[in-house]
Design a protein around this motif. Structure first.
Motif, PDB file in Angstrom:
ATOM      1  N   LEU A  67       0.862  -1.197   0.080  1.00 13.85           N
ATOM      2  CA  LEU A  67       0.050  -0.089  -0.058  1.00 13.85           C
ATOM      3  C   LEU A  67       0.742   1.302   0.160  1.00 13.85           C
ATOM      4  O   LEU A  67       0.303   2.267  -0.175  1.00 13.85           O
ATOM      5  CB  LEU A  67      -1.060   0.075   1.156  1.00 13.85           C
ATOM      6  N   ALA A  68       2.174   1.144   0.227  1.00 16.83           N
ATOM      7  CA  ALA A  68       2.937   2.215   0.422  1.00 16.83           C
ATOM      8  C   ALA A  68       2.922   3.299  -0.954  1.00 16.83           C
ATOM      9  O   ALA A  68       2.979   4.471  -0.711  1.00 16.83           O
ATOM     10  CB  ALA A  68       4.225   1.910   0.841  1.00 16.83           C
ATOM     11  N   VAL A  94      -7.610  10.543   3.546  1.00 16.29           N
ATOM     12  CA  VAL A  94      -7.392   9.203   2.866  1.00 16.29           C
ATOM     13  C   VAL A  94      -5.921   8.747   2.840  1.00 16.29           C
ATOM     14  O   VAL A  94      -5.559   7.662   3.056  1.00 16.29           O
ATOM     15  CB  VAL A  94      -8.355   9.183   1.376  1.00 16.29           C
ATOM     16  N   ALA A  95      -5.140   9.844   2.070  1.00 13.34           N
ATOM     17  CA  ALA A  95      -3.677   9.436   2.169  1.00 13.34           C
ATOM     18  C   ALA A  95      -3.242   9.294   3.307  1.00 13.34           C
ATOM     19  O   ALA A  95      -2.377   8.357   3.713  1.00 13.34           O
ATOM     20  CB  ALA A  95      -3.182  10.675   1.390  1.00 13.34           C
ATOM     21  N   ALA A  96      -3.587   9.732   4.470  1.00 20.54           N
ATOM     22  CA  ALA A  96      -2.913   9.623   5.957  1.00 20.54           C
ATOM     23  C   ALA A  96      -3.395   8.323   6.389  1.00 20.54           C
ATOM     24  O   ALA A  96      -2.717   7.616   6.724  1.00 20.54           O
ATOM     25  CB  ALA A  96      -3.429  10.643   6.788  1.00 20.54           C
ATOM     26  N   ILE A  97      -4.867   8.004   5.843  1.00 16.49           N
ATOM     27  CA  ILE A  97      -5.276   6.704   6.435  1.00 16.49           C
ATOM     28  C   ILE A  97      -4.580   5.575   5.871  1.00 16.49           C
ATOM     29  O   ILE A  97      -4.021   4.435   6.434  1.00 16.49           O
ATOM     30  CB  ILE A  97      -6.503   6.369   6.250  1.00 16.49           C
ATOM     31  N   VAL A  98      -4.359   5.639   4.598  1.00 13.91           N
ATOM     32  CA  VAL A  98      -3.664   4.508   3.549  1.00 13.91           C
ATOM     33  C   VAL A  98      -2.186   4.449   3.984  1.00 13.91           C
ATOM     34  O   VAL A  98      -1.752   3.258   4.141  1.00 13.91           O
ATOM     35  CB  VAL A  98      -4.063   4.816   2.088  1.00 13.91           C
ATOM     36  N   ALA A  99      -1.550   5.502   4.496  1.00 11.68           N
ATOM     37  CA  ALA A  99      -0.289   5.555   4.953  1.00 11.68           C
ATOM     38  C   ALA A  99      -0.124   4.609   6.225  1.00 11.68           C
ATOM     39  O   ALA A  99       0.954   3.978   6.374  1.00 11.68           O
ATOM     40  CB  ALA A  99       0.420   6.934   5.056  1.00 11.68           C
ATOM     41  N   LEU A 103       1.856   1.522   7.209  1.00 13.25           N
ATOM     42  CA  LEU A 103       2.835   1.269   8.478  1.00 13.25           C
ATOM     43  C   LEU A 103       2.745   0.274   9.124  1.00 13.25           C
ATOM     44  O   LEU A 103       3.664  -0.459   9.871  1.00 13.25           O
ATOM     45  CB  LEU A 103       2.792   2.642   9.119  1.00 13.25           C
ATOM     46  N   ARG A 104       1.331  -0.255   9.196  1.00 18.94           N
ATOM     47  CA  ARG A 104       1.177  -1.500  10.166  1.00 18.94           C
ATOM     48  C   ARG A 104       1.594  -2.622   9.707  1.00 18.94           C
ATOM     49  O   ARG A 104       1.597  -3.681  10.145  1.00 18.94           O
ATOM     50  CB  ARG A 104      -0.336  -1.327  10.417  1.00 18.94           C
ATOM     51  N   TRP A 115       7.082   8.681   4.488  1.00 16.43           N
ATOM     52  CA  TRP A 115       6.921   9.800   3.575  1.00 16.43           C
ATOM     53  C   TRP A 115       5.463  10.270   3.175  1.00 16.43           C
ATOM     54  O   TRP A 115       5.156  11.411   3.338  1.00 16.43           O
ATOM     55  CB  TRP A 115       7.870   9.857   2.420  1.00 16.43           C
ATOM     56  N   ALA A 116       4.760   9.266   2.844  1.00 13.20           N
ATOM     57  CA  ALA A 116       3.318   9.238   2.436  1.00 13.20           C
ATOM     58  C   ALA A 116       2.583   9.944   3.805  1.00 13.20           C
ATOM     59  O   ALA A 116       1.686  11.126   3.677  1.00 13.20           O
ATOM     60  CB  ALA A 116       2.623   8.292   2.035  1.00 13.20           C
ATOM     61  N   LEU A 117       2.931   9.605   5.079  1.00  9.48           N
ATOM     62  CA  LEU A 117       2.235  10.142   6.247  1.00  9.48           C
ATOM     63  C   LEU A 117       2.355  11.542   6.359  1.00  9.48           C
ATOM     64  O   LEU A 117       1.787  12.304   6.670  1.00  9.48           O
ATOM     65  CB  LEU A 117       2.470   9.160   7.443  1.00  9.48           C
TER      66      LEU A 117
END
Length: 140
Positions: A67-68, A94-99, A103-104, A115-117
């Motif tokens: 997903l990164a 949405v970008a923060a949730i996917v990031a 990460l998990r 970087w995405a977060l």
């Protein structure tokens, strides 16, 4: 169903009498423990059912796609749009949730997800700034 079933091998032997198989040579070491009138099949049985048979182990399942890269793409798009419009704030969320989901996961790239977060949070700040400025202009 009224037909009789065919006779078994044992029944045929009893009726016809035992058939004599050819005598194996006395130098054959495989036949040392064979019964009378039977061919030696120990080596064949060992070859077919011996310890050399490798047990089947199913292949490991492939990990799901990462997903990164998607999180990074969404974060870059939301950051680029936050410079011009504030109403794309949900894209930053949405970008923060996917990031965070990336990460998990153990197999995803941590550097790209981090970087995405960061970019998603930065774009949320810029979008919120645009929205605050825009609503303050409506009141005046």
């Amino acid at each position: 169903m009224s037909e009789a079933s065919p006779p078994t091998r044992r029944a045929r032997k009893e009726v016809e009498g035992q058939t004599v198989l050819p005598e194996p040579a006395k130098t054959d070491p495989v036949d040392s423990g064979a019964e009378e009138g039977r061919l030696a099949t120990a080596q064949l049985e060992m070859a077919a059912f011996g310890d050399h048979v490798i047990p089947y182990v199913p292949p490991a399942p492939k990990p799901p796609p990462s997903l990164a890269p998607w999180a990074l793409l969404l974060a870059i798009a939301s950051l680029a749009s936050s410079f011009f419009w504030g109403w794309l704030l949900p894209l930053s969320a949405v970008a923060a949730i996917v990031a965070t989901m990336s990460l998990r996961r153990a197999h995803d790239g941590r550097r790209a997800a981090t970087w995405a977060l960061v970019l998603a949070l930065l774009s949320a700040v810029f979008s919120a700034g645009w929205l605050i400025w825009g609503f303050s202009q409506l009141a005046a």
